[in-house]
Design an enzyme around this catalytic site. Structure first.
Site, short mmCIF file in Angstrom:
data_model
loop_
_atom_site.label_atom_id
_atom_site.label_comp_id
_atom_site.label_asym_id
_atom_site.label_seq_id
_atom_site.Cartn_x
_atom_site.Cartn_y
_atom_site.Cartn_z
N GLU A 221 -1.41 48.08 -9.67
CA GLU A 221 -2.00 47.99 -11.01
C GLU A 221 -1.15 46.48 -11.87
OE1 GLU A 221 -3.89 49.71 -12.54
OE2 GLU A 221 -4.03 51.74 -11.37
N CYS A 255 -0.46 45.61 -20.53
CA CYS A 255 -1.08 45.29 -19.71
C CYS A 255 -2.78 45.50 -20.35
CB CYS A 255 -1.37 45.48 -18.19
SG CYS A 255 -1.22 47.25 -17.77
C1 SIN Z 1 0.56 49.44 -18.66
O1 SIN Z 1 0.93 48.56 -19.76
O2 SIN Z 1 1.01 48.89 -17.68
C2 SIN Z 1 0.04 50.61 -18.90
C3 SIN Z 1 -0.64 50.85 -20.22
C4 SIN Z 1 -1.15 52.19 -20.27
O3 SIN Z 1 -1.19 53.06 -19.40
O4 SIN Z 1 -1.50 52.69 -21.18
#
Ligand code: SIN
Length: 448
Positions: A221, A255
């Protein structure tokens, strides 16, 4: 201020963690799925009972507001509830061979084996439960490397899991001031069969290389550069509300945060003005103060990056509609910011800002909007605001991302598959798909 002193794991601790994960693996995978599901269910209950304490700890260790931390505790706990229900639905299939006769295919799924889970600082609990939940449900043992900046929430979570009945050796947390010191020895051991990583694309690339010698399975991810498209037929109330959510959730340190606002030229001024009003009205302050919407960023380096990207855009001709500077007092505050007329070559449209800055730029037609949205190496999420049903589907399909928000600024949902394409990585977390990452498919050829 020192909150707590934490152990600093070294290579020998990493090797010991692998040995206990390996020793516990077979018995753990043999545990009845219902029992594993009930451990997760109990952990969900404990997290829910202790939500206020968990939220406060998270705010203290990384700065986000209590409102954000409380939302994260709920989000995080829901992964345990979801995967407690998925643990008992690991199925297979039985089929006749197409050629007939006595040939049969029996397909079943088995736990991948010991896993290394590397979690980021921006969501210290939820990124852990999103990996631990399916690993427990599938019957995998785990070594968790929490972020150096926020190890406390993960250590707390591990204690909750132990209290909920997770057997010894199934999960070991390795906090460390040096990721390579612990990650290297774990991945070098071929008995470790999977890596799940949430973090930057840059680090993800090196981890993929580290998994190559042992061909460990991977879920990655990685970074994003989300486009937020507002068409001329959008409901601007909905679009502005969605923009604040997509930009300001977690202070923009996410992210999936909207990174580029692409707005149809005919509605750009009105959208920018209304977004500016909303962003300027957000209350900034120490995360522990009730009513604060925007806390400090995680550290000085993060704030410097945000400020550098804003200054670059400004130098290239962008207009600061609100914000554009550090906040007052101590703490790494940066004012919620809206930038208008951002030129295409501004770095902020190409790099992940990871902060409370909304750069707005315009487009003239749908094809132009889609082309610009896709003009990035990343492909995590895109947002589309339109009242046109066909346009919503057409653009949703055309965006080269793993996820699309249609008239919503929030896609994250434990019951849905989260993940990206291109340089945003591969693999999915959450939803029915989330558990697949922790299961190997096995086929038994039968002759009757
Ligand atoms: C992330 O920013 O890594 C994940 C964000 C989310 O699960 O909403």
């Amino acid at each position: 201020r020192t909150l707590r002193t934490v152990a600093d794991a070294r290579g020998a601790d990493a090797e010991a963690a692998v040995s206990s994960a390996v020793a516990a693996q077979d018995a753990w995978a043999d545990t009845p799925p219902r029992q594993r599901g009930e451990i997760l269910r109990r952990a969900w209950e404990l997290m829910t009972e202790r939500a206020d304490d968990l939220a406060l700890l998270m705010t203290l260790e990384m700065g986000k507001s209590l409102t954000e931390s409380r939302a994260e505790v709920t989000y995080a706990a829901e992964f345990f509830r979801w995967f407690s229900e998925e643990a008992v639905r690991i199925d297979g299939r039985y089929a006749r061979n197409p050629a007939g006769g006595g040939g049969r295919a029996l397909v079943t799924r088995q736990a991948v084996g010991p896993c290394l889970l590397i979690t980021p600082w921006n969501f210290p609990l939820a990124m852990g439960t999103r990996k631990i939940g399916p690993a427990v449900a599938a019957g995998c043992t785990m070594i968790v490397k929490p972020p150096q900046l926020t190890p406390l929430s993960m250590l707390n979570l591990a204690a909750i899991l132990a209290e909920a009945g997770l057997p010894d050796g199934v999960l070991t947390v390795l906090p460390s001031t040096s990721a390579s010191r612990v990650v290297g020895p774990v991945l070098a051991d071929r008995r470790v069969r999977k890596l799940s990583f949430t973090g930057s694309t840059e680090v993800g690339r090196t981890l993929v290389e580290q998994c190559a010698p042992n061909l460990q399975r991977m879920s990655m991810e990685l970074g994003g550069n989300a486009a937020f498209l507002v068409f001329d037929d959008a409901d601007l109330d909905v679009a502005v509300r969605g923009a604040v959510t997509a930009k300001m959730r977690n202070n923009g340190e996410s992210c999936v945060a909207a990174n580029r606002f692409l707005v149809h030229r005919s509605v750009a001024d009105e959208f920018t003005e209304r977004l500016t009003e909303e962003m300027a009205a957000l209350r900034m302050g120490h995360g522990t103060e009730e009513g604060v919407a925007v806390g400090p960023l995680v550290n000085a380096g993060q704030r410097d990056t945000v400020s550098e990207l804003v200054n670059d855009a400004r130098k290239r001709g962008a207009r600061v509609s609100t914000g554009g500077e550090n906040g007052p007092g101590d703490g790494y505050f940066y004012h919620p910011t809206v930038l208008a007329d951002v030129p295409h070559d501004a770095r902020i449209l190409h790099e992940e800002v990871f902060g409370p800055v909304a750069p707005v730029t315009t487009f003239d037609d749908e094809a132009d909007a889609v082309a610009r949205a896709n003009d990035t190496e990343f492909g995590l999420v895109g947002y589309v605001f339109t009242t046109g049903f066909s346009r919503a589907l057409r653009v949703g399909e055309a965006l080269r991302t793993g996820m699309v928000g249609v008239n919503t600024g929030l896609v994250s949902n434990p019951a849905a598959p989260f993940g990206g394409v291109k340089a945003s990585g591969f693999g999915r977390e959450g939803g029915h798909e989330g558990i697949d990452e922790y299961l190997d498919t096995k086929y038994l050829a039968l002759s009757l």
